[in-house]
Design a protein around this motif. Sequence first.
Motif, PDB file in Angstrom:
ATOM      1  N   VAL A 193       0.849  -1.204   0.000  1.00 13.70           N
ATOM      2  CA  VAL A 193       0.000   0.000   0.000  1.00 13.70           C
ATOM      3  C   VAL A 193       0.879   1.247   0.000  1.00 13.70           C
ATOM      4  N   ASP A 194       1.949   1.235   0.827  1.00  9.24           N
ATOM      5  CA  ASP A 194       2.867   2.382   0.855  1.00  9.24           C
ATOM      6  C   ASP A 194       3.507   2.596  -0.508  1.00  9.24           C
ATOM      7  N   THR A 195       3.960   1.520  -1.123  1.00  6.31           N
ATOM      8  CA  THR A 195       4.598   1.610  -2.447  1.00  6.31           C
ATOM      9  C   THR A 195       3.617   2.167  -3.476  1.00  6.31           C
ATOM     10  N   GLN A 196       2.403   1.649  -3.459  1.00  8.09           N
ATOM     11  CA  GLN A 196       1.399   2.115  -4.424  1.00  8.09           C
ATOM     12  C   GLN A 196       1.030   3.574  -4.166  1.00  8.09           C
ATOM     13  N   THR A 197       0.982   3.961  -2.890  1.00  6.95           N
ATOM     14  CA  THR A 197       0.681   5.351  -2.554  1.00  6.95           C
ATOM     15  C   THR A 197       1.786   6.264  -3.075  1.00  6.95           C
ATOM     16  N   GLN A 198       3.045   5.855  -2.881  1.00  3.30           N
ATOM     17  CA  GLN A 198       4.164   6.651  -3.384  1.00  3.30           C
ATOM     18  C   GLN A 198       4.130   6.741  -4.904  1.00  3.30           C
ATOM     19  N   GLN A 199       3.826   5.626  -5.556  1.00  3.20           N
ATOM     20  CA  GLN A 199       3.736   5.634  -7.015  1.00  3.20           C
ATOM     21  C   GLN A 199       2.620   6.554  -7.487  1.00  3.20           C
ATOM     22  N   ALA A 200       1.497   6.512  -6.800  1.00  5.33           N
ATOM     23  CA  ALA A 200       0.372   7.375  -7.170  1.00  5.33           C
ATOM     24  C   ALA A 200       0.749   8.844  -6.995  1.00  5.33           C
ATOM     25  N   GLN A 201       1.452   9.151  -5.910  1.00 12.12           N
ATOM     26  CA  GLN A 201       1.883  10.533  -5.680  1.00 12.12           C
ATOM     27  C   GLN A 201       2.864  10.984  -6.764  1.00 12.12           C
ATOM     28  N   GLN A 202       3.790  10.104  -7.137  1.00 15.19           N
ATOM     29  CA  GLN A 202       4.737  10.427  -8.209  1.00 15.19           C
ATOM     30  C   GLN A 202       4.000  10.669  -9.524  1.00 15.19           C
ATOM     31  N   MET A 203       3.021   9.834  -9.794  1.00 17.72           N
ATOM     32  CA  MET A 203       2.245   9.989 -11.027  1.00 17.72           C
ATOM     33  C   MET A 203       1.469  11.305 -11.003  1.00 17.72           C
ATOM     34  N   GLN A 204       0.933  11.664  -9.835  1.00 20.67           N
ATOM     35  CA  GLN A 204       0.198  12.923  -9.731  1.00 20.67           C
ATOM     36  C   GLN A 204       1.131  14.110  -9.966  1.00 20.67           C
ATOM     37  N   ARG A 205       2.348  14.025  -9.379  1.00 14.93           N
ATOM     38  CA  ARG A 205       3.319  15.113  -9.597  1.00 14.93           C
ATOM     39  C   ARG A 205       3.696  15.205 -11.080  1.00 14.93           C
TER      40      ARG A 205
END
Length: 177
Positions: free
Chosen positions: A111-123
């Motif tokens: 979940v942490d990894t996916q959250t970080q990936q989602a944040q990177q994608m949003q940026r």
Amino acid sequence: ALSGSWDKAMRLWDLGTGKAIRTLKGHPFAVNSVALLPPPPVASSSSSSASASSSSSASQPAAPASSAPLAEQALRQQLQHSTQIQQALQTQVQQMQRAHAQQQQAYAQQVDTQTQQAQQMQRAHAQQQQAYAQLQQTHAQQQQTHAQQVETQNQLHAQQQQSHVQTQAQQVETQTQ
């Protein structure tokens, strides 16, 4: 050994032959548990249903006196076996709890990894949107500049035509004079 059954009876078994020595009846429901109490030999059992429960005990000797040591030995073996089963089950429960904890930890990491990936994608998406907006602004400026250049060229062309027309008119006038 003593057993209870769904047929509302208890049975005393000869472990050597595997045959029932005595059947004790009288429960109104299935017998869920049995226990042999220390001397005097008394058997106790219980049964239950959704609406009622009952218990009974028999003060009769559970078996002839000669088989009492065998029954005691059988009960000890049964107790030892039950203890081994309980220990094995406790070990399995502990293993399952460890496995569950590991799964929870792995899930949390995922979940942490996916959250970080989602944040990177949003940026990255925000940066792309910003770059696109800048391109649109640049394009709009280029269109405006092009429109001004076309207007300037049209004005120059119009002036050149006007000048050419005036020059031709003057030539015609000069020729006619």
